[in-house]
Write an enzyme that holds these catalytic residues in place. Structure first.
Site, PDB file in Angstrom:
ATOM      1  CG  HIS A 346      -0.367   0.277   2.463  1.00 29.64           C
ATOM      2  ND1 HIS A 346      -0.385   1.263   3.070  1.00 29.64           N
ATOM      3  CD2 HIS A 346      -0.194  -0.668   3.537  1.00 29.64           C
ATOM      4  CE1 HIS A 346       0.257   1.553   4.521  1.00 29.64           C
ATOM      5  NE2 HIS A 346       0.255   0.066   4.490  1.00 29.64           N
ATOM      6  CG  ASP A 356       2.285   1.234   8.168  1.00 31.79           C
ATOM      7  OD1 ASP A 356       1.865   0.794   6.832  1.00 31.79           O
ATOM      8  OD2 ASP A 356       1.328   0.963   9.016  1.00 31.79           O
ATOM      9  CD  GLU A 393      -3.234  -1.766   4.869  1.00 31.58           C
ATOM     10  OE1 GLU A 393      -2.980  -2.695   5.301  1.00 31.58           O
ATOM     11  OE2 GLU A 393      -3.006  -0.245   5.165  1.00 31.58           O
ATOM     12  CD  GLU A 394      -2.077   2.525   7.068  1.00 35.24           C
ATOM     13  OE1 GLU A 394      -3.078   1.885   8.070  1.00 35.24           O
ATOM     14  OE2 GLU A 394      -1.066   2.312   7.182  1.00 35.24           O
ATOM     15  CG  ASP A 422       1.597  -3.392   5.164  1.00 33.94           C
ATOM     16  OD1 ASP A 422       2.287  -2.354   5.427  1.00 33.94           O
ATOM     17  OD2 ASP A 422       0.353  -3.442   5.555  1.00 33.94           O
TER      18      ASP A 422
HETATM   19 ZN   LIG Z   1       0.682  -0.793   6.374  1.00 29.00          ZN
END
Ligand SMILES: [Zn+2]
Length: 711
Positions: A346, A356, A393-394, A422
């Protein structure tokens, strides 16, 4: 990211153990193609470059890039421009997502005195990116409201914590619940607080979880400081909540907000500095000792006398729909262009997102660059490789879910595997996992990649750091939920794998997950970013060039067998009829036997040469095996989840449940349903076994008739 890999409950067994470093025959390759493949892989593994990874990381974490914002559209353009410059075919798929963005979040202590809490994460010295404009500290898909009530401390906000509160005679009804992060997905915490009648939920990062109890805090160390906030979504469903089960394409029918599966109360994440201002003065019943956290005062559950006011507003009334963008870079296969290996990560974040998930995006980019350079030098993979980056995605795996729902027919027919990246580099410790059918391949590729510490292969360091006994294999994670593999795996039954390098850190979903943190603590030389991409290059090529796809259904069957004792003890605990799993056990025996026989037939055929048509037919049969372990109607609790092997526990969100159709029936206390589910799954294992047997028959015919050699 919602979670890192969840450790498997057991160790892999001795029969797959091999001595580290020894050159093994390549499963699924003829002797000639194996020698060539070793050369191609080692060439690709050499190509990822730490200095390029550092450049991509710095560029992609230059701005806070939350999904639905202009900054996130700029990361789309950056990734597409890179992939184009290397000669990949690129495309973008856009979806319109019901995704309200916050316009206001405020929290006060209103009793015994008034204190407005400063929710912002302040800049820290010598870290310019910590001073970037930041995203409000609201949990994604929080409800709106302006509520005031007494504070109740609910520990982790788990189902069992509310049961404990009941026994203490304390209710959150009409109160403000304060929960600490950990032990469950935050969406489950929101669901339980709302179910129990709380007016609002505050979720804070206790120092015991990832703060000073664990180590020095940022910027002196990698852990969470007193102002650090873990943002994150509280949506429990996967994908756009306004288009459940189908893609959010232009003009798609949308369910009304009142029918969406979303939280209805305000949910606000908070630092422990601020949470202490609320919790310090709470009194009431004595807490169970396990409820004490790491703050320097005795915790109490309340209610009150501290009161809080929580205000959250967003833009759902004016423009709830936001465009999101998934990017694709494609390298066409030379021999099987329709068959796809997909690797993705992502591209969105809650802050600068250097770990992240800029790190995963960088791994996808460096892998794409490595393979693209090979193509320019005449080394084109046999199957198509797709390099994807997902948006949103988050917020609930939205970009990958909408894509998979949009392209499900093609993926069901042609996807060989999906690899997820990820948080692929934020420390030195390797972790891997995924479908049991792909675990031997991941171990083998990890043997071929040097660990950045210079002491041996990634595989050898993985064994050493995890203290794996010589007779065993390192523990690998099961695919539960929480990242973009879920739609591929849970919805369609496509085999998946994931890996990455982890380490100590407390900047998850914070403004401090930034380039400065990464260069000081996470991966200072970007060597682990490059190493994640080296593993990725080996993995995509191994699957893309195989004569026979190297899925291991003997390891798969053995892994499944280890879940049967828990089912039997579930039956015994409820005093249900004995020997419940006998049909499953017999089906798994048949599956392992068929897989072992297939392995021998495959190796014999590949040793003597085999016709390309027959290999293609063998591979089509192999692709049916894991698809056979899904069912169209899905799980009874969640129809979208069709895969019957692993799923995220519906009462936890982070913990995995194996064989969920059966284990959910046991949890419901329904013996007849549990027995029906056992029979259903046994039949599906037999269908999978039929596919393996078809593959054996096809490839055996090849070797016994001695058809013309392919290479
Ligand atoms: Zn992530």
């Amino acid at each position: 990211m919602r979670t890192l890999l969840v450790a498997a409950l057991f160790l892999a067994c001795t029969w797959t153990a091999r001595s580290a470093g020894a050159q093994q025959p390549l499963v699924g390759y003829t002797p000639a193609s194996a020698a060539h493949e070793r050369e191609v892989e080692s060439d690709a593994i050499r190509r990822p470059d730490p200095s390029k990874a550092a450049t991509f990381s710095r560029e992609l974490s230059r701005e806070v890039h939350v999904s639905g914002t202009p900054a996130q559209a700029r990361t789309r353009d950056y990734v597409i421009a890179q992939m184009k410059s290397w000669g990949l075919e690129t495309s973008v798929r856009s979806y319109d997502i019901w995704m309200p963005h916050p316009t206001e979040v405020r929290v006060w202590r209103v009793s015994p005195d008034t204190l407005r809490l400063n929710l912002v994460e302040p800049p820290v010295p010598n870290d310019p990116t910590s001073a970037l404009p930041q995203y409000l500290t609201v949990n994604g898909y929080s409800g709106q409201g302006d509520v005031t009530g007494e504070v109740v401390y609910v520990n982790y906000g788990l189902i069992e914590d509310y049961a404990q509160l009941d026994s203490l005679g304390v209710s959150v009804r009409g109160k403000i619940a304060v929960a600490r992060y950990g032990r469950s997905f935050r969406g489950i915490k929101a669901r339980e607080a709302e179910r129990h009648g709380a007016l609002a939920l505050i979720i804070y990062s206790d120092p015991q979880d990832d703060g000073f109890v664990r180590g020095d805090v940022y910027p002196a160390g990698p852990m969470r400081n007193a102002a650090g906030v873990q943002r994150g979504s509280v949506l429990n469903a996967d994908g756009d909540p306004s288009t459940p089960g189908y893609p959010s394409t232009a003009g798609a029918t949308r369910v009304a907000e009142s029918a969406m599966e979303i939280p209805h109360i305000p949910v606000v994440p908070m630092s422990y500095g601020n949470a202490a201002e609320l919790l310090r003065g709470v009194r009431g019943a004595a807490i169970p000792q396990a409820w004490q956290g790491g703050l320097a005062f005795r915790y109490h559950v309340g209610p009150g006398p501290v009161k809080a006011r929580v205000v959250v507003h967003d833009d759902r009334a004016t423009h709830p729909l936001k465009p999101i963008y998934d990017t694709f870079g494609v390298i066409r296969g030379s021999e099987y262009p329709d068959e796809m290996i997909i690797i993705g990560g992502h591209r969105d974040a809650w802050g600068p997102g250097t770990a992240d998930n800029v790190s995963g995006t960088v791994s996808v980019l460096e892998t794409a660059r490595a393979i693209a350079e090979q193509v320019k030098q005449g080394m084109r993979p046999k199957r198509t490789i797709v390099f994807a980056t997902w948006d949103a995605e988050e917020w609930g795996l939205i970009g990958s879910v909408e894509y998979v729902e949009d392209d499900s027919l093609r993926l069901t027919k042609n996807a060989i595997a999906y690899f997820n990246q990820d948080v692929s580099a934020q420390g030195p410790r390797f972790n891997g996992g995924g479908s049991p059918s792909l675990r031997p391949t991941l171990r083998d590729v990890a043997r071929a990649v040097p660990d950045p510490n210079g002491k041996g292969s990634v595989y050898a360091e993985w064994r050493r750091a995890s203290n794996t006994p010589a007779s065993l294999e390192p523990v690998m994670g099961d695919p539960g939920g929480g990242s973009d593999f879920a739609p591929f795996y849970n919805h369609l039954g496509i085999p998946i794998a994931e890996w990455g390098f982890g380490g100590a850190g407390g900047v998850y979903h914070s403004q401090y997950d930034d380039y400065n943190w990464m260069t000081k603590f996470g991966d200072p030389g970007f060597l682990y970013h490059a190493a994640a991409a080296r593993v990725a290059a080996g993995m995509v090529l191994r699957l893309a060039n195989a004569d026979v796809l190297p899925y291991d259904y003997a390891e798969f069957a053995r892994t499944m067998r280890r879940y049967l004792p828990a089912i039997d003890s579930g039956f015994a605990r409820r005093r249900w009829s004995g020997n419940a799993t006998a049909p499953l056990s017999a089906a798994l025996d048949r599956m392992e036997e068929a897989a072992t026989a297939f392995g021998s037939a495959r190796d014999a055929a590949l040793a003597t040469g085999a016709a390309k048509d027959a290999l293609a037919e063998t591979n089509r049969a192999l692709m049916r095996v894991e698809r056979a372990l899904t069912r169209n109607e899905g799980l009874r609790t969640r129809p979208w989840f069709r895969n019957l092997i692993y799923v995220a526990d519906e009462n936890n969100g982070y913990a995995n449940m194996a064989l969920p159709s059966i284990n959910e029936a046991i949890r419901r206390g329904d013996e007849a349903l549990a027995s029906r589910e056992i029979a259903d799954l046994a039949e599906r294992f037999d269908n999978a076994t039929h596919a393996i047997t078809d593959a054996r028959r096809t490839i055996s015919a090849v070797s016994s008739t001695g058809q013309q050699r392919d290479r």
